[in-house]
Design a protein around this motif. Structure first.
Motif, PDB file in Angstrom:
ATOM      1  N   ARG A  10     -31.022  25.778  61.039  1.00  0.00           N
ATOM      2  CA  ARG A  10     -31.447  25.748  59.634  1.00  0.00           C
ATOM      3  C   ARG A  10     -32.965  25.607  59.522  1.00  0.00           C
ATOM      4  O   ARG A  10     -33.610  26.289  58.729  1.00  0.00           O
ATOM      5  N   GLN A  11     -33.542  24.736  60.350  1.00  0.00           N
ATOM      6  CA  GLN A  11     -34.964  24.433  60.205  1.00  0.00           C
ATOM      7  C   GLN A  11     -35.878  25.391  60.959  1.00  0.00           C
ATOM      8  O   GLN A  11     -37.045  25.528  60.598  1.00  0.00           O
ATOM      9  N   HIS A  12     -35.376  26.002  62.026  1.00  0.00           N
ATOM     10  CA  HIS A  12     -36.303  26.715  62.911  1.00  0.00           C
ATOM     11  C   HIS A  12     -35.963  28.158  63.238  1.00  0.00           C
ATOM     12  O   HIS A  12     -36.779  28.842  63.834  1.00  0.00           O
ATOM     13  N   CYS A  40     -41.969  16.585  51.058  1.00  0.00           N
ATOM     14  CA  CYS A  40     -42.342  17.868  51.655  1.00  0.00           C
ATOM     15  C   CYS A  40     -42.480  17.651  53.167  1.00  0.00           C
ATOM     16  O   CYS A  40     -43.333  16.865  53.592  1.00  0.00           O
ATOM     17  N   LYS A  41     -41.680  18.321  53.990  1.00  0.00           N
ATOM     18  CA  LYS A  41     -41.863  18.234  55.438  1.00  0.00           C
ATOM     19  C   LYS A  41     -43.252  18.768  55.772  1.00  0.00           C
ATOM     20  O   LYS A  41     -43.648  19.825  55.262  1.00  0.00           O
ATOM     21  N   ARG A  42     -44.008  18.078  56.614  1.00  0.00           N
ATOM     22  CA  ARG A  42     -45.433  18.409  56.803  1.00  0.00           C
ATOM     23  C   ARG A  42     -45.679  19.643  57.672  1.00  0.00           C
ATOM     24  O   ARG A  42     -46.540  20.465  57.361  1.00  0.00           O
ATOM     25  N   VAL A  43     -44.962  19.718  58.795  1.00  0.00           N
ATOM     26  CA  VAL A  43     -45.173  20.822  59.737  1.00  0.00           C
ATOM     27  C   VAL A  43     -43.810  21.358  60.135  1.00  0.00           C
ATOM     28  O   VAL A  43     -42.904  20.570  60.452  1.00  0.00           O
ATOM     29  N   ASN A  44     -43.658  22.658  60.132  1.00  0.00           N
ATOM     30  CA  ASN A  44     -42.395  23.237  60.587  1.00  0.00           C
ATOM     31  C   ASN A  44     -42.610  24.643  61.111  1.00  0.00           C
ATOM     32  O   ASN A  44     -43.333  25.429  60.494  1.00  0.00           O
ATOM     33  N   THR A  45     -41.956  24.944  62.207  1.00  0.00           N
ATOM     34  CA  THR A  45     -42.107  26.249  62.848  1.00  0.00           C
ATOM     35  C   THR A  45     -40.814  27.053  62.733  1.00  0.00           C
ATOM     36  O   THR A  45     -39.736  26.528  63.012  1.00  0.00           O
ATOM     37  N   PHE A  46     -40.937  28.319  62.332  1.00  0.00           N
ATOM     38  CA  PHE A  46     -39.809  29.251  62.343  1.00  0.00           C
ATOM     39  C   PHE A  46     -39.974  30.228  63.499  1.00  0.00           C
ATOM     40  O   PHE A  46     -41.089  30.695  63.768  1.00  0.00           O
ATOM     41  N   LYS A  66     -42.945  15.661  73.871  1.00  0.00           N
ATOM     42  CA  LYS A  66     -44.111  14.952  73.339  1.00  0.00           C
ATOM     43  C   LYS A  66     -43.683  13.919  72.290  1.00  0.00           C
ATOM     44  O   LYS A  66     -44.253  12.836  72.223  1.00  0.00           O
ATOM     45  N   THR A  67     -42.709  14.250  71.484  1.00  0.00           N
ATOM     46  CA  THR A  67     -42.347  13.352  70.376  1.00  0.00           C
ATOM     47  C   THR A  67     -41.429  12.211  70.785  1.00  0.00           C
ATOM     48  O   THR A  67     -41.617  11.096  70.340  1.00  0.00           O
ATOM     49  N   THR A  68     -40.455  12.472  71.645  1.00  0.00           N
ATOM     50  CA  THR A  68     -39.481  11.406  71.984  1.00  0.00           C
ATOM     51  C   THR A  68     -39.720  10.778  73.356  1.00  0.00           C
ATOM     52  O   THR A  68     -39.102   9.755  73.667  1.00  0.00           O
ATOM     53  N   THR A  83     -43.678  31.590  63.176  1.00  0.00           N
ATOM     54  CA  THR A  83     -44.512  31.332  61.997  1.00  0.00           C
ATOM     55  C   THR A  83     -44.616  29.827  61.824  1.00  0.00           C
ATOM     56  O   THR A  83     -43.598  29.129  61.825  1.00  0.00           O
ATOM     57  N   GLU A  84     -45.837  29.337  61.703  1.00  0.00           N
ATOM     58  CA  GLU A  84     -46.058  27.906  61.522  1.00  0.00           C
ATOM     59  C   GLU A  84     -46.367  27.624  60.059  1.00  0.00           C
ATOM     60  O   GLU A  84     -47.244  28.260  59.474  1.00  0.00           O
ATOM     61  N   CYS A  85     -45.646  26.648  59.514  1.00  0.00           N
ATOM     62  CA  CYS A  85     -45.842  26.236  58.121  1.00  0.00           C
ATOM     63  C   CYS A  85     -46.475  24.853  58.122  1.00  0.00           C
ATOM     64  O   CYS A  85     -45.969  23.936  58.781  1.00  0.00           O
ATOM     65  N   HIS A 120     -34.022  20.233  68.772  1.00  0.00           N
ATOM     66  CA  HIS A 120     -35.276  19.726  68.182  1.00  0.00           C
ATOM     67  C   HIS A 120     -36.433  20.618  68.626  1.00  0.00           C
ATOM     68  O   HIS A 120     -36.466  21.074  69.756  1.00  0.00           O
ATOM     69  N   PHE A 121     -37.363  20.876  67.699  1.00  0.00           N
ATOM     70  CA  PHE A 121     -38.559  21.649  68.019  1.00  0.00           C
ATOM     71  C   PHE A 121     -39.667  20.671  68.368  1.00  0.00           C
ATOM     72  O   PHE A 121     -40.038  19.829  67.550  1.00  0.00           O
ATOM     73  N   ASP A 122     -40.186  20.740  69.581  1.00  0.00           N
ATOM     74  CA  ASP A 122     -41.171  19.745  70.015  1.00  0.00           C
ATOM     75  C   ASP A 122     -42.613  20.204  69.782  1.00  0.00           C
ATOM     76  O   ASP A 122     -43.425  19.442  69.265  1.00  0.00           O
ATOM     77  N   ALA A 123     -42.940  21.410  70.177  1.00  0.00           N
ATOM     78  CA  ALA A 123     -44.325  21.881  70.078  1.00  0.00           C
ATOM     79  C   ALA A 123     -44.407  23.361  70.428  1.00  0.00           C
ATOM     80  O   ALA A 123     -43.440  23.941  70.936  1.00  0.00           O
ATOM     81  N   SER A 124     -45.569  23.942  70.170  1.00  0.00           N
ATOM     82  CA  SER A 124     -45.836  25.306  70.645  1.00  0.00           C
ATOM     83  C   SER A 124     -47.204  25.268  71.288  1.00  0.00           C
ATOM     84  O   SER A 124     -48.044  24.441  70.945  1.00  0.00           O
ATOM     85  N   GLU A 125     -47.410  26.139  72.262  1.00  0.00           N
ATOM     86  CA  GLU A 125     -48.743  26.178  72.898  1.00  0.00           C
ATOM     87  C   GLU A 125     -49.015  27.535  73.542  1.00  0.00           C
ATOM     88  O   GLU A 125     -48.135  28.351  73.665  1.00  0.00           O
TER      89      GLU A 125
HETATM   90  P1  T3P Z   1     -37.072  18.522  64.115  1.00  0.00           P
HETATM   91  O1  T3P Z   1     -36.957  17.392  65.084  1.00  0.00           O
HETATM   92  O2  T3P Z   1     -36.067  18.451  62.991  1.00  0.00           O
HETATM   93  O3  T3P Z   1     -37.040  19.847  64.799  1.00  0.00           O
HETATM   94  O4  T3P Z   1     -41.967  16.446  64.990  1.00  0.00           O
HETATM   95  C1  T3P Z   1     -41.361  16.215  63.756  1.00  0.00           C
HETATM   96  C2  T3P Z   1     -40.781  17.502  63.182  1.00  0.00           C
HETATM   97  O5  T3P Z   1     -41.836  18.449  63.055  1.00  0.00           O
HETATM   98  C3  T3P Z   1     -39.697  18.112  64.051  1.00  0.00           C
HETATM   99  O6  T3P Z   1     -38.496  18.350  63.346  1.00  0.00           O
HETATM  100  C4  T3P Z   1     -40.270  19.436  64.458  1.00  0.00           C
HETATM  101  C5  T3P Z   1     -41.406  19.699  63.544  1.00  0.00           C
HETATM  102  N1  T3P Z   1     -42.471  20.442  64.222  1.00  0.00           N
HETATM  103  C6  T3P Z   1     -42.412  21.836  64.181  1.00  0.00           C
HETATM  104  O7  T3P Z   1     -41.485  22.425  63.612  1.00  0.00           O
HETATM  105  N2  T3P Z   1     -43.415  22.546  64.797  1.00  0.00           N
HETATM  106  C7  T3P Z   1     -44.439  21.955  65.489  1.00  0.00           C
HETATM  107  O8  T3P Z   1     -45.299  22.658  66.041  1.00  0.00           O
HETATM  108  C8  T3P Z   1     -44.461  20.498  65.545  1.00  0.00           C
HETATM  109  C9  T3P Z   1     -45.550  19.797  66.292  1.00  0.00           C
HETATM  110  C10 T3P Z   1     -43.464  19.802  64.901  1.00  0.00           C
END
Ligand code: T3P
Length: 125
Positions: A10-12, A40-46, A66-68, A83-85, A120-125
């Motif tokens: 749903r999110q990615h 508003c979710k701050r950062v989200n990648t599709f 990186k996050t957990t 696409t990064e939002c 879970h989406f962690d990062a892109s690089e």
């Molecule tokens: P989720 O765990 O539901 O996938 O890190 C907190 C949320 O931000 C996490 O949600 C993923 C999202 N996020 C992205 O979608 N793209 C990014 O590049 C980063 C850093 C975080």
């Protein structure tokens, strides 16, 4: 609640639309996919690739998230269309206003469960 593959999709996942830099993409998609409810979710990648392509990353290079800080993250061996939002600083809930940025990058995702799938989406690089 435990993160699930359904939540990840749903999110990615947006396999059917090609990468496009129409500036309204993120405003539309973030709302449609339920990421502007309550806040508003701050950062989200599709990701504009098939589920098969993204699922396969769960068997690619393993690394620490990186996050957990857990060790169930995996980095894609190839670059993917994404696409990064990103929420604009001037955005005020409930009017969630995003920048839309297309790119081609490696992605790092967490996988879990049996079957072992993206959760879970962690990062892109
Ligand atoms: P989720 O765990 O539901 O996938 O890190 C907190 C949320 O931000 C996490 O949600 C993923 C999202 N996020 C992205 O979608 N793209 C990014 O590049 C980063 C850093 C975080």
């Amino acid at each position: 609640r435990k993160p699930s593959a359904e939540e990840f999709k749903r999110q990615h996942m947006d396999p059917d639309s090609p990468p496009n830099s129409r500036p309204t993409y993120c405003n539309r998609m973030m709302r449609r996919q339920g990421m502007t409810k309550g806040s508003c979710k701050r950062v989200n990648t599709f990701v504009h690739e098939s589920w098969a392509t993204v699922k396969a990353i769960c068997s690619q290079r393993q690394m620490t998230c990186k996050t957990t800080r857990r060790n169930n993250c995996h980095k894609s061996s190839s670059t993917l269309h994404i696409t990064e939002c990103r929420l604009k600083g001037s955005s005020k809930y409930p009017n969630c206003d995003y920048t839309t940025t297309d790119s081609q990058k490696h992605i790092i995702i967490a996988c879990d469960g049996n079957p072992y799938v993206p959760v879970h989406f962690d990062a892109s690089e």
